[in-house]
Design an enzyme around this catalytic site. Structure first.
Site, PDB file in Angstrom:
ATOM      1  N   ASP A  32       1.967  -9.176   0.875  1.00  0.00           N
ATOM      2  CA  ASP A  32       0.906  -8.174   0.946  1.00  0.00           C
ATOM      3  C   ASP A  32      -0.268  -8.638   0.085  1.00  0.00           C
ATOM      4  O   ASP A  32      -0.087  -9.159  -1.012  1.00  0.00           O
ATOM      5  CB  ASP A  32       1.436  -6.809   0.465  1.00  0.00           C
ATOM      6  CG  ASP A  32       0.519  -5.669   0.852  1.00  0.00           C
ATOM      7  OD1 ASP A  32       0.925  -4.838   1.685  1.00  0.00           O
ATOM      8  OD2 ASP A  32      -0.618  -5.612   0.322  1.00  0.00           O
ATOM      9  N   ASN A  87       5.175   3.365   6.305  1.00  0.00           N
ATOM     10  CA  ASN A  87       4.163   4.422   6.340  1.00  0.00           C
ATOM     11  C   ASN A  87       3.793   4.684   7.797  1.00  0.00           C
ATOM     12  O   ASN A  87       3.570   3.740   8.564  1.00  0.00           O
ATOM     13  CB  ASN A  87       2.916   3.987   5.560  1.00  0.00           C
ATOM     14  CG  ASN A  87       3.212   3.800   4.083  1.00  0.00           C
ATOM     15  OD1 ASN A  87       4.034   4.506   3.515  1.00  0.00           O
ATOM     16  ND2 ASN A  87       2.557   2.835   3.459  1.00  0.00           N
ATOM     17  N   GLY A  93       0.110   7.636   5.128  1.00  0.00           N
ATOM     18  CA  GLY A  93      -0.615   6.598   4.394  1.00  0.00           C
ATOM     19  C   GLY A  93      -0.760   5.299   5.160  1.00  0.00           C
ATOM     20  O   GLY A  93      -1.088   4.261   4.568  1.00  0.00           O
ATOM     21  N   GLN A  94      -0.554   5.347   6.475  1.00  0.00           N
ATOM     22  CA  GLN A  94      -0.676   4.116   7.260  1.00  0.00           C
ATOM     23  C   GLN A  94      -2.147   3.757   7.426  1.00  0.00           C
ATOM     24  O   GLN A  94      -2.958   4.592   7.848  1.00  0.00           O
ATOM     25  CB  GLN A  94      -0.023   4.297   8.637  1.00  0.00           C
ATOM     26  CG  GLN A  94      -0.024   3.008   9.450  1.00  0.00           C
ATOM     27  CD  GLN A  94       0.761   3.140  10.756  1.00  0.00           C
ATOM     28  OE1 GLN A  94       1.250   4.218  11.095  1.00  0.00           O
ATOM     29  NE2 GLN A  94       0.879   2.040  11.466  1.00  0.00           N
ATOM     30  N   HIS A 100       4.796  -1.935  10.563  1.00  0.00           N
ATOM     31  CA  HIS A 100       5.182  -2.888   9.513  1.00  0.00           C
ATOM     32  C   HIS A 100       6.130  -2.230   8.523  1.00  0.00           C
ATOM     33  O   HIS A 100       6.046  -1.032   8.247  1.00  0.00           O
ATOM     34  CB  HIS A 100       3.961  -3.456   8.779  1.00  0.00           C
ATOM     35  CG  HIS A 100       3.006  -2.427   8.266  1.00  0.00           C
ATOM     36  ND1 HIS A 100       2.088  -1.802   9.080  1.00  0.00           N
ATOM     37  CD2 HIS A 100       2.822  -1.910   7.023  1.00  0.00           C
ATOM     38  CE1 HIS A 100       1.376  -0.946   8.352  1.00  0.00           C
ATOM     39  NE2 HIS A 100       1.813  -0.990   7.103  1.00  0.00           N
ATOM     40  N   HIS A 102       7.329  -2.373   4.660  1.00  0.00           N
ATOM     41  CA  HIS A 102       7.054  -2.869   3.311  1.00  0.00           C
ATOM     42  C   HIS A 102       8.391  -3.151   2.622  1.00  0.00           C
ATOM     43  O   HIS A 102       9.273  -2.290   2.599  1.00  0.00           O
ATOM     44  CB  HIS A 102       6.338  -1.812   2.463  1.00  0.00           C
ATOM     45  CG  HIS A 102       4.950  -1.469   2.917  1.00  0.00           C
ATOM     46  ND1 HIS A 102       3.814  -1.961   2.310  1.00  0.00           N
ATOM     47  CD2 HIS A 102       4.509  -0.660   3.909  1.00  0.00           C
ATOM     48  CE1 HIS A 102       2.733  -1.462   2.911  1.00  0.00           C
ATOM     49  NE2 HIS A 102       3.133  -0.673   3.878  1.00  0.00           N
TER      50      HIS A 102
END
Ligand code: AMP
Ligand code: ZN
Length: 114
Positions: A32, A87, A93-94, A100, A102
């Protein structure tokens, strides 16, 4: 569902640089850009899917989670543990609308997050 102008599709295509830590025929994983933990990896399917809400293929979702667990194990995080986050949409909170996972590790996490 479209990968047009999707930054993660561009990362898959190699048009945007990333530090890849894993790839197979179905998914890739990379660091990230804005890590929230000592290790912060994003794992994404090669096939564009907007979000978990739009996902429908149980096998692909299962493979993605198993790949995340495998990366965590190989990096030595299984014993102490790690956090997996997906998310989803606005309140989730995307910010990037390509599904994806995390993988956060290397420090303890509290719940709920601060
Ligand atoms: P989310 O908020 O769940 O949609 O997560 C999107 C994540 O993508 C954030 O943690 C960003 O830091 C990360 N991100 C955005 N652009 C890039 C990029 N070009 N390379 C790596 N990570 C990125
Ligand atoms: Zn995409």
């Amino acid at each position: 569902m479209s990968g047009e102008n999707c930054i993660f599709c561009k990362i898959i295509a190699g048009h945007i640089p990333s530090k890849r830590v894993f790839e197979d025929d179905k998914s890739i994983a990379f660091d990230d850009l804005n890590p929230q933990a000592p290790t912060h990896i994003l794992l994404i399917p090669r096939e564009h899917v907007d979000s978990l809400d739009k996902a429908s293929n149980a096998e692909e979702l299962g493979d993605l989670l198993l790949a995340a667990a495998s990366i965590a194990r190989e990096k030595g995080f299984a014993e102490n543990g790690y956090r997996i986050v997906i998310n989803t949409n606005s309140d989730g909170g995307q910010t990037v609308f390509h599904l994806h996972v995390h993988l956060l590790a290397g420090r303890p996490f509290v719940f709920p997050p601060g």
